[in-house]
Design an enzyme around this catalytic site. Sequence first.
Site, PDB file in Angstrom:
ATOM      1  CG  HIS A 104      -5.740  -2.357   8.940  1.00  0.00           C
ATOM      2  ND1 HIS A 104      -5.795  -0.979   9.073  1.00  0.00           N
ATOM      3  CD2 HIS A 104      -4.458  -2.679   9.243  1.00  0.00           C
ATOM      4  CE1 HIS A 104      -4.620  -0.522   9.414  1.00  0.00           C
ATOM      5  NE2 HIS A 104      -3.784  -1.535   9.530  1.00  0.00           N
TER       6      HIS A 104
ATOM      7  CG  ASP B 244      -0.287  -0.416   2.514  1.00  0.00           C
ATOM      8  OD1 ASP B 244       0.966  -0.409   2.576  1.00  0.00           O
ATOM      9  OD2 ASP B 244      -0.992  -0.730   3.480  1.00  0.00           O
TER      10      ASP B 244
ATOM     11  CG  ASN C 213      -8.781  -1.674  12.077  1.00  0.00           C
ATOM     12  OD1 ASN C 213      -7.822  -2.307  11.633  1.00  0.00           O
ATOM     13  ND2 ASN C 213      -9.235  -0.582  11.491  1.00  0.00           N
TER      14      ASN C 213
ATOM     15  CD  GLU D 264      -8.607   0.748   7.776  1.00  0.00           C
ATOM     16  OE1 GLU D 264      -8.566  -0.131   8.644  1.00  0.00           O
ATOM     17  OE2 GLU D 264      -7.855   1.748   7.796  1.00  0.00           O
TER      18      GLU D 264
END
Length: 249
Positions: free
Chosen positions: A138, A67, A136, A143
């Site tokens: 991810h 990313d 979380n 996400e």
Amino acid sequence: MKLYVVKDKATMGKKAADVIAAEMQTTPHFVLGLATGSTPETCYAELAKKNKAGKISFENVITFNLDEYAGLPVKHPESYRSFMDAKLFKHVNIPMSATHLPNGNAPDLDAMCEEYEMMMDKVGGVDVQVLGIGRNGHIGFNEPGSSLASRTRKVKLTKSTKEANGPYFKAPDKMPDYAITMGIGTILEAKKIILMACGDTKVDAIAAALEGPVSVTCPASALQLHPDVTWVVTKDAATGLKMEWPEQD
Ligand code: PGA
């Protein structure tokens, strides 16, 4: 699935680097998928050490990062290109032309994403994909709520991710709202995956990823669908697991 629970971040990096190096040594034209964040730093330092010692060579390695922020200048100290240069590429014998990150400044981001996937396909796909995991759950910037079949695309960052990564920016409010990320479907196409996690902020994410249902609420749970995932987790990140795990050195 293989799970190694190790005592600390340094040991995690060594273990992960050993697994990657073993694959590098036996795979000609090795394609390595890379991740950023504080988690893989010790692994990259170990890979650089092995390279310096002549145990592994990056001469014929091709890399693709997961990313990159959208709209952040490449030379910005918090761009993932800057991170990779500083943490790995500058310290190993890889030709810079063999290192790839999504171009978050491309005029047509959709076309760039499509091309990024095509480039990976053209070289035969990723042999080993390195992953961290967000608090979380991810992976990359996929996400919670991301489709498990998602491909490389532009995504909006969540509040939780902005809170986790904001402090790295000198002016946290200048952190971009968007990023480009390989999709979960893209990541699952890697032949082998190695996920590292360290620290007690990752307890819930690791438990949900390994022992929860496969669900978009925890993107890393999709890794349960992959036949060859190695998890290298420090013991303080593994305390939420119900399964028994022998601690490794
Ligand atoms: P971290 O980030 O390594 O900085 O904890 C991991 C991630 O968000 O994937």
